[in-house]
Design a protein around this motif. Sequence first.
Motif, mmCIF file in Angstrom:
data_model
loop_
_atom_site.group_PDB
_atom_site.id
_atom_site.type_symbol
_atom_site.label_atom_id
_atom_site.label_comp_id
_atom_site.label_asym_id
_atom_site.label_seq_id
_atom_site.Cartn_x
_atom_site.Cartn_y
_atom_site.Cartn_z
ATOM 1 N N TYR A 49 0.842 -1.191 0.000
ATOM 2 C CA TYR A 49 0.000 0.000 0.000
ATOM 3 C C TYR A 49 0.881 1.247 0.000
ATOM 4 C CZ TYR A 49 -4.339 -2.494 1.078
ATOM 5 O OH TYR A 49 -5.434 -3.308 1.022
ATOM 6 N N GLN B 289 0.663 5.300 1.114
ATOM 7 C CA GLN B 289 -0.150 6.241 1.882
ATOM 8 C C GLN B 289 0.465 7.629 1.821
ATOM 9 O OE1 GLN B 289 -0.741 5.403 6.115
ATOM 10 N NE2 GLN B 289 -2.716 6.417 6.065
ATOM 11 N N GLY C 138 -2.294 12.555 4.986
ATOM 12 C CA GLY C 138 -3.692 12.932 5.117
ATOM 13 C C GLY C 138 -4.670 12.052 4.369
ATOM 14 N N LYS C 139 -4.163 10.967 3.807
ATOM 15 C CA LYS C 139 -5.037 10.061 3.048
ATOM 16 C C LYS C 139 -4.950 8.648 3.603
ATOM 17 C CE LYS C 139 -4.677 12.643 -1.291
ATOM 18 N NZ LYS C 139 -4.359 12.559 -2.745
ATOM 19 N N GLY C 140 -5.903 7.824 3.210
ATOM 20 C CA GLY C 140 -5.849 6.425 3.586
ATOM 21 C C GLY C 140 -4.911 5.652 2.675
ATOM 22 N N PRO C 141 -4.517 4.454 3.075
ATOM 23 C CA PRO C 141 -3.655 3.615 2.229
ATOM 24 C C PRO C 141 -4.319 3.312 0.895
ATOM 25 C CG PRO C 141 -3.756 2.757 4.475
ATOM 26 C CD PRO C 141 -4.802 3.814 4.371
ATOM 27 N N PHE D 290 -4.082 0.838 -2.514
ATOM 28 C CA PHE D 290 -3.558 -0.425 -3.056
ATOM 29 C C PHE D 290 -2.604 -0.158 -4.212
ATOM 30 C CE2 PHE D 290 -3.895 -4.900 -4.181
ATOM 31 C CZ PHE D 290 -3.673 -4.894 -5.547
ATOM 32 N N PHE E 14 3.596 0.672 2.892
ATOM 33 C CA PHE E 14 3.372 -0.406 3.851
ATOM 34 C C PHE E 14 3.224 -1.725 3.123
ATOM 35 C CE2 PHE E 14 2.579 1.994 7.686
ATOM 36 C CZ PHE E 14 2.033 3.189 7.254
ATOM 37 N N PHE F 277 -0.450 -5.069 9.064
ATOM 38 C CA PHE F 277 0.436 -4.099 8.438
ATOM 39 C C PHE F 277 1.783 -4.034 9.131
ATOM 40 C CE2 PHE F 277 -1.971 -1.523 5.400
ATOM 41 C CZ PHE F 277 -3.271 -1.881 5.678
#
Lengths: 114, 112
Positions: free
Chosen positions: B36, B38, B41-44, B46, B89, B102
Amino acid sequence: GAGVSQSPRYKVAKRGQDVALRCDPISGHVSLFWYQQALGQGPEFLTYFQNEAQLDKSGLPSDRFFAERPEGSVSTLKIQRTQQEDSAVYLCASSLDGGSEKLFFGSGTQLSVL
Amino acid sequence: GESVGLHLPTLSVQEGDNSIINCAYSNSASDYFIWYKQESGKGPQFIIDIRSNMDKRQGQRVTVLLNKTVKHLSLQIAATQPGDSAVYFCAEVRYGGGKLIFGQGTELSVKP
């Protein structure tokens, strides 16, 4: 919407206050996950729903944490009597099928407990 | 305890160079691995995945290598660009499990 939506984006709570964090998954996605991400760390699993059924809640740190997804779509993560150690980003993710393959994450709710 | 971890917390590369991000895992029963990205300020997000019965998988500018003998996973990014700057990650899914495990993350910084 096109992605996973979480609200509020930021939440500041006084210690002892209850908070509720909302997640709107991608429409039609069966699985929904909550993760907690401390600063500088990887996300850690909290709980997992398949439709309205909570299949795994082994990651919830204490009985102050409660999650629900009553109609199999929107989910709420509730934290009672917040403590400073609860400060983190809470991430919601959804996937089309059951399980963790091809998870789509929201941007998270950043919780700060003062 | 069982964990998925990363060798290096930070990696700085020159724009245009190739990047290699490493990850070690401890559970040989792991079925599936995912990388992932990231951004702040954002989510992981794909990037690429690989199943435990594979050694290598290629995507657009990215390649994931899996060495089950030494329980090692790597992500190679070709011709690294400034937009690749983020925390990366690796994550592990264990057979029959519904959750991702993770690692701590590697911060990739791309210098122009």
